[in-house]
Every structure is written in structure tokens, then in C-alpha cells.
Motif scaffolding. Sequence first.
Motif, PDB file in Angstrom:
ATOM      1  N   ILE A   3      47.036  -5.159  14.480  1.00 45.10           N
ATOM      2  CA  ILE A   3      46.093  -4.425  13.458  1.00 45.10           C
ATOM      3  C   ILE A   3      45.686  -5.088  12.183  1.00 45.10           C
ATOM      4  O   ILE A   3      44.594  -5.220  12.171  1.00 45.10           O
ATOM      5  CB  ILE A   3      46.657  -2.955  13.143  1.00 45.10           C
ATOM      6  CG1 ILE A   3      47.087  -2.266  14.202  1.00 45.10           C
ATOM      7  CG2 ILE A   3      45.729  -2.231  11.942  1.00 45.10           C
ATOM      8  CD1 ILE A   3      47.760  -0.938  13.922  1.00 45.10           C
ATOM      9  N   ALA A   4      46.665  -5.844  11.729  1.00 41.96           N
ATOM     10  CA  ALA A   4      46.140  -6.710  10.590  1.00 41.96           C
ATOM     11  C   ALA A   4      45.100  -7.886  11.046  1.00 41.96           C
ATOM     12  O   ALA A   4      44.353  -8.316  10.493  1.00 41.96           O
ATOM     13  CB  ALA A   4      47.373  -7.455   9.871  1.00 41.96           C
ATOM     14  N   LYS A   5      45.498  -8.472  12.139  1.00 39.24           N
ATOM     15  CA  LYS A   5      44.575  -9.382  12.853  1.00 39.24           C
ATOM     16  C   LYS A   5      43.280  -8.856  13.056  1.00 39.24           C
ATOM     17  O   LYS A   5      42.053  -9.504  12.767  1.00 39.24           O
ATOM     18  CB  LYS A   5      45.233 -10.037  13.896  1.00 39.24           C
ATOM     19  CG  LYS A   5      44.370 -11.040  14.676  1.00 39.24           C
ATOM     20  CD  LYS A   5      45.154 -12.067  15.967  1.00 39.24           C
ATOM     21  CE  LYS A   5      45.138 -10.867  17.018  1.00 39.24           C
ATOM     22  NZ  LYS A   5      45.524 -11.638  18.311  1.00 39.24           N
ATOM     23  N   GLY A   6      43.178  -7.479  13.664  1.00 39.87           N
ATOM     24  CA  GLY A   6      41.877  -7.075  14.062  1.00 39.87           C
ATOM     25  C   GLY A   6      41.189  -6.814  12.643  1.00 39.87           C
ATOM     26  O   GLY A   6      39.861  -6.960  12.395  1.00 39.87           O
ATOM     27  N   TRP A   7      41.876  -6.419  11.601  1.00 39.80           N
ATOM     28  CA  TRP A   7      41.173  -6.018  10.359  1.00 39.80           C
ATOM     29  C   TRP A   7      40.621  -7.248   9.519  1.00 39.80           C
ATOM     30  O   TRP A   7      39.346  -7.368   9.288  1.00 39.80           O
ATOM     31  CB  TRP A   7      42.285  -5.492   9.313  1.00 39.80           C
ATOM     32  CG  TRP A   7      41.688  -5.059   7.861  1.00 39.80           C
ATOM     33  CD1 TRP A   7      41.116  -3.838   7.717  1.00 39.80           C
ATOM     34  CD2 TRP A   7      41.793  -5.918   6.776  1.00 39.80           C
ATOM     35  NE1 TRP A   7      40.638  -4.144   6.247  1.00 39.80           N
ATOM     36  CE2 TRP A   7      41.323  -5.217   5.692  1.00 39.80           C
ATOM     37  CE3 TRP A   7      42.459  -7.151   6.746  1.00 39.80           C
ATOM     38  CZ2 TRP A   7      41.055  -5.716   4.468  1.00 39.80           C
ATOM     39  CZ3 TRP A   7      42.073  -7.654   5.213  1.00 39.80           C
ATOM     40  CH2 TRP A   7      41.432  -6.978   4.397  1.00 39.80           C
ATOM     41  N   THR A   8      41.332  -8.431   9.811  1.00 38.58           N
ATOM     42  CA  THR A   8      40.920  -9.641   9.285  1.00 38.58           C
ATOM     43  C   THR A   8      39.691 -10.203  10.043  1.00 38.58           C
ATOM     44  O   THR A   8      38.756 -10.705   9.275  1.00 38.58           O
ATOM     45  CB  THR A   8      42.163 -10.521   9.483  1.00 38.58           C
ATOM     46  OG1 THR A   8      43.289 -10.091   8.614  1.00 38.58           O
ATOM     47  CG2 THR A   8      41.712 -12.069   8.881  1.00 38.58           C
ATOM     48  N   ALA A   9      39.621 -10.010  11.553  1.00 36.59           N
ATOM     49  CA  ALA A   9      38.576 -10.446  12.249  1.00 36.59           C
ATOM     50  C   ALA A   9      37.050  -9.634  11.724  1.00 36.59           C
ATOM     51  O   ALA A   9      36.138  -9.956  11.561  1.00 36.59           O
ATOM     52  CB  ALA A   9      38.713 -10.358  13.639  1.00 36.59           C
ATOM     53  N   ASP A  10      37.474  -8.346  11.482  1.00 39.88           N
ATOM     54  CA  ASP A  10      36.408  -7.441  10.927  1.00 39.88           C
ATOM     55  C   ASP A  10      35.782  -7.787   9.578  1.00 39.88           C
ATOM     56  O   ASP A  10      34.539  -8.000   9.333  1.00 39.88           O
ATOM     57  CB  ASP A  10      37.167  -5.758  10.959  1.00 39.88           C
ATOM     58  CG  ASP A  10      37.088  -5.258  12.024  1.00 39.88           C
ATOM     59  OD1 ASP A  10      36.471  -5.582  13.181  1.00 39.88           O
ATOM     60  OD2 ASP A  10      38.120  -4.373  12.094  1.00 39.88           O
ATOM     61  N   ARG A  11      37.091  -8.213   8.792  1.00 37.68           N
ATOM     62  CA  ARG A  11      36.483  -8.674   7.333  1.00 37.68           C
ATOM     63  C   ARG A  11      35.685 -10.146   7.596  1.00 37.68           C
ATOM     64  O   ARG A  11      34.591 -10.091   6.732  1.00 37.68           O
ATOM     65  CB  ARG A  11      37.454  -9.031   6.345  1.00 37.68           C
ATOM     66  CG  ARG A  11      38.232  -7.700   6.181  1.00 37.68           C
ATOM     67  CD  ARG A  11      37.786  -6.310   5.388  1.00 37.68           C
ATOM     68  NE  ARG A  11      36.912  -5.717   6.256  1.00 37.68           N
ATOM     69  CZ  ARG A  11      37.283  -4.656   7.000  1.00 37.68           C
ATOM     70  NH1 ARG A  11      38.362  -4.160   7.131  1.00 37.68           N
ATOM     71  NH2 ARG A  11      36.313  -3.797   7.468  1.00 37.68           N
ATOM     72  N   ALA A  12      36.043 -10.886   8.397  1.00 35.00           N
ATOM     73  CA  ALA A  12      35.589 -12.045   8.703  1.00 35.00           C
ATOM     74  C   ALA A  12      34.052 -12.126   9.200  1.00 35.00           C
ATOM     75  O   ALA A  12      33.121 -12.530   8.616  1.00 35.00           O
ATOM     76  CB  ALA A  12      36.082 -13.213   9.561  1.00 35.00           C
ATOM     77  N   ALA A  13      33.862 -11.075  10.138  1.00 35.02           N
ATOM     78  CA  ALA A  13      32.452 -10.871  10.448  1.00 35.02           C
ATOM     79  C   ALA A  13      31.511 -10.105   9.434  1.00 35.02           C
ATOM     80  O   ALA A  13      30.469 -10.597   9.498  1.00 35.02           O
ATOM     81  CB  ALA A  13      32.641  -9.910  11.847  1.00 35.02           C
ATOM     82  N   GLU A  14      32.227  -9.027   8.947  1.00 37.26           N
ATOM     83  CA  GLU A  14      31.350  -8.694   7.638  1.00 37.26           C
ATOM     84  C   GLU A  14      30.978  -9.863   6.578  1.00 37.26           C
ATOM     85  O   GLU A  14      29.525  -9.756   6.182  1.00 37.26           O
ATOM     86  CB  GLU A  14      31.785  -7.810   7.177  1.00 37.26           C
ATOM     87  CG  GLU A  14      32.299  -6.364   7.690  1.00 37.26           C
ATOM     88  CD  GLU A  14      33.207  -5.497   7.377  1.00 37.26           C
ATOM     89  OE1 GLU A  14      33.826  -5.428   6.409  1.00 37.26           O
ATOM     90  OE2 GLU A  14      33.522  -4.324   8.265  1.00 37.26           O
ATOM     91  N   ARG A  15      31.958 -10.747   6.283  1.00 36.14           N
ATOM     92  CA  ARG A  15      31.413 -11.695   5.306  1.00 36.14           C
ATOM     93  C   ARG A  15      30.496 -12.733   5.892  1.00 36.14           C
ATOM     94  O   ARG A  15      29.340 -13.048   5.095  1.00 36.14           O
ATOM     95  CB  ARG A  15      32.719 -12.318   4.880  1.00 36.14           C
ATOM     96  CG  ARG A  15      32.672 -13.369   3.912  1.00 36.14           C
ATOM     97  CD  ARG A  15      33.744 -13.952   3.226  1.00 36.14           C
ATOM     98  NE  ARG A  15      33.663 -14.664   2.173  1.00 36.14           N
ATOM     99  CZ  ARG A  15      34.187 -14.788   1.208  1.00 36.14           C
ATOM    100  NH1 ARG A  15      35.351 -14.195   0.982  1.00 36.14           N
ATOM    101  NH2 ARG A  15      33.954 -15.623   0.011  1.00 36.14           N
ATOM    102  N   ALA A  16      30.664 -12.953   7.069  1.00 32.58           N
ATOM    103  CA  ALA A  16      29.699 -14.097   7.605  1.00 32.58           C
ATOM    104  C   ALA A  16      28.162 -13.266   7.657  1.00 32.58           C
ATOM    105  O   ALA A  16      27.140 -13.897   7.634  1.00 32.58           O
ATOM    106  CB  ALA A  16      29.891 -14.369   9.131  1.00 32.58           C
ATOM    107  N   LEU A  17      28.369 -11.943   8.111  1.00 34.90           N
ATOM    108  CA  LEU A  17      27.015 -11.482   8.309  1.00 34.90           C
ATOM    109  C   LEU A  17      26.220 -11.221   6.748  1.00 34.90           C
ATOM    110  O   LEU A  17      24.892 -11.216   6.727  1.00 34.90           O
ATOM    111  CB  LEU A  17      26.954  -9.919   9.024  1.00 34.90           C
ATOM    112  CG  LEU A  17      25.708  -9.454   9.255  1.00 34.90           C
ATOM    113  CD1 LEU A  17      25.250 -10.176  10.444  1.00 34.90           C
ATOM    114  CD2 LEU A  17      26.338  -7.995   9.900  1.00 34.90           C
ATOM    115  N   GLY A  18      27.025 -11.044   5.832  1.00 36.51           N
ATOM    116  CA  GLY A  18      26.656 -10.932   4.422  1.00 36.51           C
ATOM    117  C   GLY A  18      26.086 -11.975   3.902  1.00 36.51           C
ATOM    118  O   GLY A  18      25.621 -12.026   3.098  1.00 36.51           O
TER     119      GLY A  18
END
Length: 144
Positions: A3-18
Motif C-alpha cells: 500500500i505504501a508503494k502504491g501511495w508513493t506511485a500515486d504521489r509521484a504521478a501527481e507531482r509529475a503531472l503538477g
Amino acid sequence: GGIAKGWTADRAAERALGAGLPWVLVDAGGDLRLLGDAPPITIAVEDPERPGSELLRLVLERGALATSSTRRRAWGPGLHHVIDPRTGLPSAANTIQATAWGPTCAEAEVRATWALLEGPTAAARFPAAIVAGGSVTLSMERAA
């Protein structure tokens, strides 16, 4: 950890899109998060019985895919990293791999582990590809 790995992937995607990218695909070792105005991405799912071979292909249009398997991170017969919370022991289910879709990578992680523990009937709850007992069960639900 998943779950932490998934959460981190979500944050990385959001940051890159931002940062101004029109779309982004984050690959976190079996977990994928697609965000933004992306084209559909075809994803090969590995055959757990024949590593290096393709079992099937899925198309990811948005959201995330996560895979959980008892064939990786195993150290003996029936000994692997997927712990059944009902027993506190490695899962004894005959499911050996589950790939699940979710709106976020963290949720896809939860669904993949849920499907691994529940088995093929989980495909009625959410989009998934579940390998158990020598067969593959595919959800007929389209990821919404």
C-alpha cells in the motif's frame, strides 16, 4: 509495504503531472499509475507459472493496476510474503496471482491483495485478472 508503494506511485504521478506534463505513467515494480490526458496503454501480465512469458494483455486507460503474487518473495513451499489477516500466516489460498484495477495505485494494491486472499470470486467485486487452480478469471466489469 504494498500500500505504501502504491501511495508513493500515486504521489509521484501527481507531482509529475503538477510539473506541467500532459500525462504520466509511473511504474513501481508491478504497480502502474496512469494520470493525465494519456493514450490507452497496453500492459502485458506475466504468467506466474512461466516467468518471462505473457499470460494476457490489459489496456489501462486511466487509474492504476497492481499485481500481487505468491510466486515472488517466497522462501519455501507455502511460505511467502502475502499474510492472511485471519490467520496471521502466509495465505493458503490456491490463488497464485491477482492483477487488479483501481482509481489510485494504493487502492489497486488493496484490491490485488484482496483478490489474492479471496480468490476468483473477487472478480465480481472489481476489475481483476485472477490466477487460481490452473485457470484465469477475468472481471467482466469495465474499469470506471
